[in-house]
Enzyme design. Structure first.
Site, PDB file in Angstrom:
ATOM      1  N   VAL A  10      -1.621   5.613   2.387  1.00 17.83           N
ATOM      2  CA  VAL A  10      -2.843   4.802   2.363  1.00 17.83           C
ATOM      3  C   VAL A  10      -2.894   3.894   3.593  1.00 17.83           C
ATOM      4  O   VAL A  10      -1.899   3.256   3.944  1.00 17.83           O
ATOM      5  CB  VAL A  10      -2.917   3.944   1.081  1.00 17.83           C
ATOM      6  CG1 VAL A  10      -4.199   3.116   1.054  1.00 17.83           C
ATOM      7  CG2 VAL A  10      -2.840   4.841  -0.148  1.00 17.83           C
ATOM      8  N   LEU A  16       0.862  -1.175   0.000  1.00 23.52           N
ATOM      9  CA  LEU A  16       0.000   0.000   0.000  1.00 23.52           C
ATOM     10  C   LEU A  16       0.901   1.227   0.000  1.00 23.52           C
ATOM     11  O   LEU A  16       1.935   1.234   0.672  1.00 23.52           O
ATOM     12  CB  LEU A  16      -0.898   0.032   1.247  1.00 23.52           C
ATOM     13  CG  LEU A  16      -1.988  -1.047   1.361  1.00 23.52           C
ATOM     14  CD1 LEU A  16      -2.733  -0.895   2.690  1.00 23.52           C
ATOM     15  CD2 LEU A  16      -2.965  -0.961   0.197  1.00 23.52           C
ATOM     16  N   ASP A  17       0.520   2.250  -0.739  1.00 20.99           N
ATOM     17  CA  ASP A  17       1.289   3.488  -0.728  1.00 20.99           C
ATOM     18  C   ASP A  17       1.381   4.024   0.698  1.00 20.99           C
ATOM     19  O   ASP A  17       0.481   3.801   1.518  1.00 20.99           O
ATOM     20  CB  ASP A  17       0.614   4.540  -1.615  1.00 20.99           C
ATOM     21  CG  ASP A  17       0.628   4.157  -3.089  1.00 20.99           C
ATOM     22  OD1 ASP A  17       1.441   3.299  -3.469  1.00 20.99           O
ATOM     23  OD2 ASP A  17      -0.188   4.716  -3.840  1.00 20.99           O
ATOM     24  N   LYS A  18       2.445   4.759   0.982  1.00 14.39           N
ATOM     25  CA  LYS A  18       2.687   5.268   2.331  1.00 14.39           C
ATOM     26  C   LYS A  18       1.488   6.032   2.913  1.00 14.39           C
ATOM     27  O   LYS A  18       1.130   5.820   4.075  1.00 14.39           O
ATOM     28  CB  LYS A  18       3.929   6.151   2.336  1.00 14.39           C
ATOM     29  CG  LYS A  18       4.344   6.632   3.716  1.00 14.39           C
ATOM     30  CD  LYS A  18       5.645   7.412   3.656  1.00 14.39           C
ATOM     31  CE  LYS A  18       6.062   7.896   5.034  1.00 14.39           C
ATOM     32  NZ  LYS A  18       7.352   8.637   4.989  1.00 14.39           N
ATOM     33  N   HIS A  41       0.200   3.464  -7.887  1.00  7.75           N
ATOM     34  CA  HIS A  41      -0.735   4.597  -7.735  1.00  7.75           C
ATOM     35  C   HIS A  41      -2.001   4.435  -8.582  1.00  7.75           C
ATOM     36  O   HIS A  41      -2.609   5.429  -8.990  1.00  7.75           O
ATOM     37  CB  HIS A  41      -0.042   5.910  -8.124  1.00  7.75           C
ATOM     38  CG  HIS A  41       1.066   6.309  -7.207  1.00  7.75           C
ATOM     39  ND1 HIS A  41       1.908   7.370  -7.466  1.00  7.75           N
ATOM     40  CD2 HIS A  41       1.497   5.790  -6.019  1.00  7.75           C
ATOM     41  CE1 HIS A  41       2.785   7.496  -6.493  1.00  7.75           C
ATOM     42  NE2 HIS A  41       2.566   6.537  -5.598  1.00  7.75           N
TER      43      HIS A  41
END
Length: 233
Positions: free
Chosen positions: A64, A60-62, A165
């Protein structure tokens, strides 16, 4: 820091907070792998004196938050990775976008390519050499007028592929940037608060028992708190 939803000898399911890396981080920033290792040691769920194995299956993106599963053995990691490749690991997200989609239910199919520095992604034509197919489907749950931020819409998103993303880029390319998205968004809502994206449900088959498993967490805080949908659930 780690909120653990489930753990056994093969897997650990936890909720990643926004702002924390989902894999080992550089420098001294907190990350989920390090925190899970601490958890395993403190709760005596690993061999004493030996660093616990923690396999990263998905990311997961930072900014999120949401549910993630980690493998605690190499065999479990291989089995879960096959599920990711075969699209059998189902990920459902909650998101708040700026604006209102034309359709309440729809599917997006695009081809995404990373920038040269790898920090951003963008939509490219089908014929692009480096473009990777990106698919997702969504359902609009609730819309509201939010003063200077305009119309906001709460979405439930089913991610079919896991591109860099992906959700942020696919919605931004259609004029529907996520609330709080400083990278792909524009206007006041882009800087109005934390990124409104949460991996709220994860389903997979246990790598050893074959049992179907689903873990969920309701989105909370930030733009999500503006909507009644999850408050009334």
């Amino acid at each position: 820091m780690v909120q653990v939803l489930y753990a056994d000898k093969d897997i650990l399911v936890a909720v990643k907070p926004a702002g924390v890396e989902s894999q080992a981080a550089k420098r001294f920033a907190p990350d989920m792998v390090s925190e899970i290792r601490k958890y395993l040691v403190i709760h005596k769920l690993c061999t004493p004196g030996k660093e616990p194995y923690v396999g990263v299956i998905h990311r997961l993106d930072k900014p999120v938050s949401g549910v993630m599963v980690y493998a605690l053995s190499k065999n479990a990691a291989a089995a879960l990775s096959r599920q990711v490749q075969d699209r059998k690991l189902e990920k459902i997200y909650g998101a708040v976008v700026c604006g209102k989609p034309e359709k309440d239910v729809d599917k997006f199919v695009d081809y995404l390519e990373k920038s040269v520095d790898g920090n951003e992604s963008y939509v490219v034509d089908h014929g692009g050499k480096c473009g990777k197919r990106a698919e997702l489907s969504y359902e609009a749950l609730e819309s509201l007028e939010d003063g200077g931020n305009g119309i906001l819409t709460l979405l439930r998103i089913r991610l079919e592929t896991g591109r860099h993303h992906q959700i942020r880029v696919q919605f931004a390319s259609r004029g529907l940037p996520l609330f709080g998205d400083r990278k792909y968004g524009t206007g006041a809502a882009a800087a109005a608060g934390p990124l409104a994206l949460c991996a709220m449900s994860l389903s997979f088959v246990h790598p050893s028992t074959g049992k179907p498993m689903t873990f969920s967490v309701p989105p909370s805080g930030g733009a999500f708190s503006k909507f009644k949908f999850f408050q009334d659930a």
